[in-house]
Design a protein around this motif. Structure first.
Motif, short mmCIF file in Angstrom:
data_model
loop_
_atom_site.label_atom_id
_atom_site.label_comp_id
_atom_site.label_asym_id
_atom_site.label_seq_id
_atom_site.Cartn_x
_atom_site.Cartn_y
_atom_site.Cartn_z
N LYS A 30 -34.18 45.44 -24.13
CA LYS A 30 -33.97 44.29 -25.03
C LYS A 30 -35.24 44.02 -25.85
O LYS A 30 -35.16 43.50 -26.96
CB LYS A 30 -33.60 43.04 -24.21
CG LYS A 30 -32.18 43.09 -23.67
CD LYS A 30 -31.88 41.84 -22.88
CE LYS A 30 -30.50 41.89 -22.28
NZ LYS A 30 -30.21 40.72 -21.41
N ASP A 31 -36.41 44.36 -25.30
CA ASP A 31 -37.68 44.17 -26.03
C ASP A 31 -37.63 44.93 -27.36
O ASP A 31 -38.07 44.42 -28.39
CB ASP A 31 -38.88 44.74 -25.24
CG ASP A 31 -39.10 43.99 -23.94
OD1 ASP A 31 -38.55 42.88 -23.79
OD2 ASP A 31 -39.84 44.52 -23.08
N LEU A 74 -24.46 45.91 -25.30
CA LEU A 74 -25.24 46.43 -24.18
C LEU A 74 -24.44 46.25 -22.91
O LEU A 74 -23.76 45.23 -22.74
CB LEU A 74 -26.51 45.59 -23.98
CG LEU A 74 -27.73 45.77 -24.85
CD1 LEU A 74 -28.82 44.85 -24.34
CD2 LEU A 74 -28.20 47.20 -24.82
N LYS A 113 -37.30 53.73 -24.29
CA LYS A 113 -37.53 52.91 -25.49
C LYS A 113 -37.66 53.79 -26.73
O LYS A 113 -37.13 53.47 -27.79
CB LYS A 113 -38.79 52.06 -25.31
CG LYS A 113 -38.56 50.87 -24.37
CD LYS A 113 -39.79 50.00 -24.24
CE LYS A 113 -39.43 48.72 -23.49
NZ LYS A 113 -40.59 47.90 -23.16
N PHE A 142 -27.85 41.70 -30.48
CA PHE A 142 -27.12 42.42 -29.43
C PHE A 142 -26.32 41.45 -28.60
O PHE A 142 -26.58 40.25 -28.58
CB PHE A 142 -28.08 43.22 -28.53
CG PHE A 142 -29.11 42.38 -27.83
CD1 PHE A 142 -30.36 42.21 -28.38
CD2 PHE A 142 -28.83 41.77 -26.61
CE1 PHE A 142 -31.33 41.43 -27.75
CE2 PHE A 142 -29.78 40.99 -25.97
CZ PHE A 142 -31.04 40.83 -26.54
N GLU A 143 -25.34 42.00 -27.92
CA GLU A 143 -24.54 41.20 -26.98
C GLU A 143 -24.56 41.94 -25.65
O GLU A 143 -24.18 43.12 -25.58
CB GLU A 143 -23.11 41.06 -27.50
CG GLU A 143 -22.30 40.12 -26.66
CD GLU A 143 -20.87 39.92 -27.17
OE1 GLU A 143 -20.07 39.35 -26.43
OE2 GLU A 143 -20.59 40.36 -28.31
N ASP A 144 -25.01 41.26 -24.63
CA ASP A 144 -25.11 41.86 -23.30
C ASP A 144 -23.84 41.53 -22.51
O ASP A 144 -23.59 40.36 -22.19
CB ASP A 144 -26.35 41.30 -22.58
CG ASP A 144 -26.58 41.97 -21.23
OD1 ASP A 144 -25.75 42.81 -20.83
OD2 ASP A 144 -27.59 41.63 -20.59
N LYS A 167 -32.03 48.09 -18.73
CA LYS A 167 -31.32 47.39 -19.82
C LYS A 167 -32.13 46.17 -20.26
O LYS A 167 -32.30 45.94 -21.46
CB LYS A 167 -29.93 46.94 -19.36
CG LYS A 167 -29.27 45.96 -20.32
CD LYS A 167 -27.89 45.53 -19.86
CE LYS A 167 -27.87 44.79 -18.54
NZ LYS A 167 -28.34 43.39 -18.58
N GLU A 168 -32.63 45.42 -19.30
CA GLU A 168 -33.41 44.23 -19.63
C GLU A 168 -34.65 44.61 -20.44
O GLU A 168 -35.02 43.93 -21.39
CB GLU A 168 -33.82 43.49 -18.35
CG GLU A 168 -32.63 42.85 -17.62
CD GLU A 168 -31.84 41.88 -18.48
OE1 GLU A 168 -32.45 40.95 -19.05
OE2 GLU A 168 -30.60 42.07 -18.62
N LEU A 222 -34.99 45.84 -29.08
CA LEU A 222 -34.01 45.23 -29.98
C LEU A 222 -34.57 43.93 -30.59
O LEU A 222 -34.44 43.69 -31.79
CB LEU A 222 -32.70 44.96 -29.24
CG LEU A 222 -32.03 46.22 -28.67
CD1 LEU A 222 -30.85 45.85 -27.78
CD2 LEU A 222 -31.56 47.15 -29.78
N LYS A 223 -35.24 43.15 -29.75
CA LYS A 223 -35.82 41.89 -30.25
C LYS A 223 -36.94 42.18 -31.25
O LYS A 223 -37.01 41.56 -32.31
CB LYS A 223 -36.37 41.07 -29.08
CG LYS A 223 -35.28 40.40 -28.25
CD LYS A 223 -35.88 39.66 -27.07
CE LYS A 223 -34.80 39.23 -26.10
NZ LYS A 223 -35.31 38.96 -24.75
#
Ligand code: RB5
Length: 150
Positions: A24-25, A10, A121, A34-36, A20-21, A27-28
């Motif tokens: 993450k929801d 990311l 999303k 993931f790697e930010d 972007k933040e 992806l979680k």
């Protein structure tokens, strides 16, 4: 959802940071690692720096990337300069799906100033869950890869 367990890369500039933040929801929720690469907000940063760093990592680690800026366009232009990257700008679920099915895109670019959170999303979910169709599409993508090497 995503078979590959390699962390997705990311990155964003200041304009894409907030979206972007929020992504993450997704992806979680689907337990996608993931790697930010842009964990800090920097109001003066420039999208090409983030795009190049993330794109190189995607290629090196044979994974996929999600890049966000204001429009998604700058990130897409910059990421596509990196050999091995097929970056796409998707603005709805359909373009996201087609970019996987037909183009085997390994980088998705989104615009935080042009795409709302819910749409982004849904785009992300569609992009992550769609496979490359191969067959005649492989021949076409291979032509692009061959041209890149010449
Ligand atoms: C930053 O203001 C903006 O130019 C950038 O996020 C992006 O939209 C460029 O394509």
């Amino acid at each position: 959802m995503e078979e590959k367990k390699k962390p997705i890369i990311l990155a964003s500039d200041h304009a894409g940071y907030e979206l972007k933040e929020k992504l993450k929801d997704v992806l979680k929720e689907h337990e996608i690692p993931f790697e930010d690469l842009s964990p800090e907000f920097d109001k003066d940063d420039d999208y090409p720096n983030h795009a190049f760093r993330a794109a190189h990592k995607v290629v090196r680690e044979k994974t996929r990337g999600i890049l966000l800026c204001g429009t998604g366009i700058g990130m897409c232009i910059a990421a596509n300069k990196v050999k091995g990257v097929i970056a796409v700008f998707a603005y709805d679920e359909k373009t996201a799906r087609f970019s996987r099915q037909y183009n085997d895109a390994n980088v998705l670019c989104l615009g935080a100033r042009t795409t709302d959170e819910t749409t982004a999303k849904n785009i992300l979910k569609a992009w992550l869950t769609t496979r490359f169709l191969e067959g005649r599409h492989t021949r076409r993508v291979e032509k692009i890869k061959k041209y890149e090497k010449e």
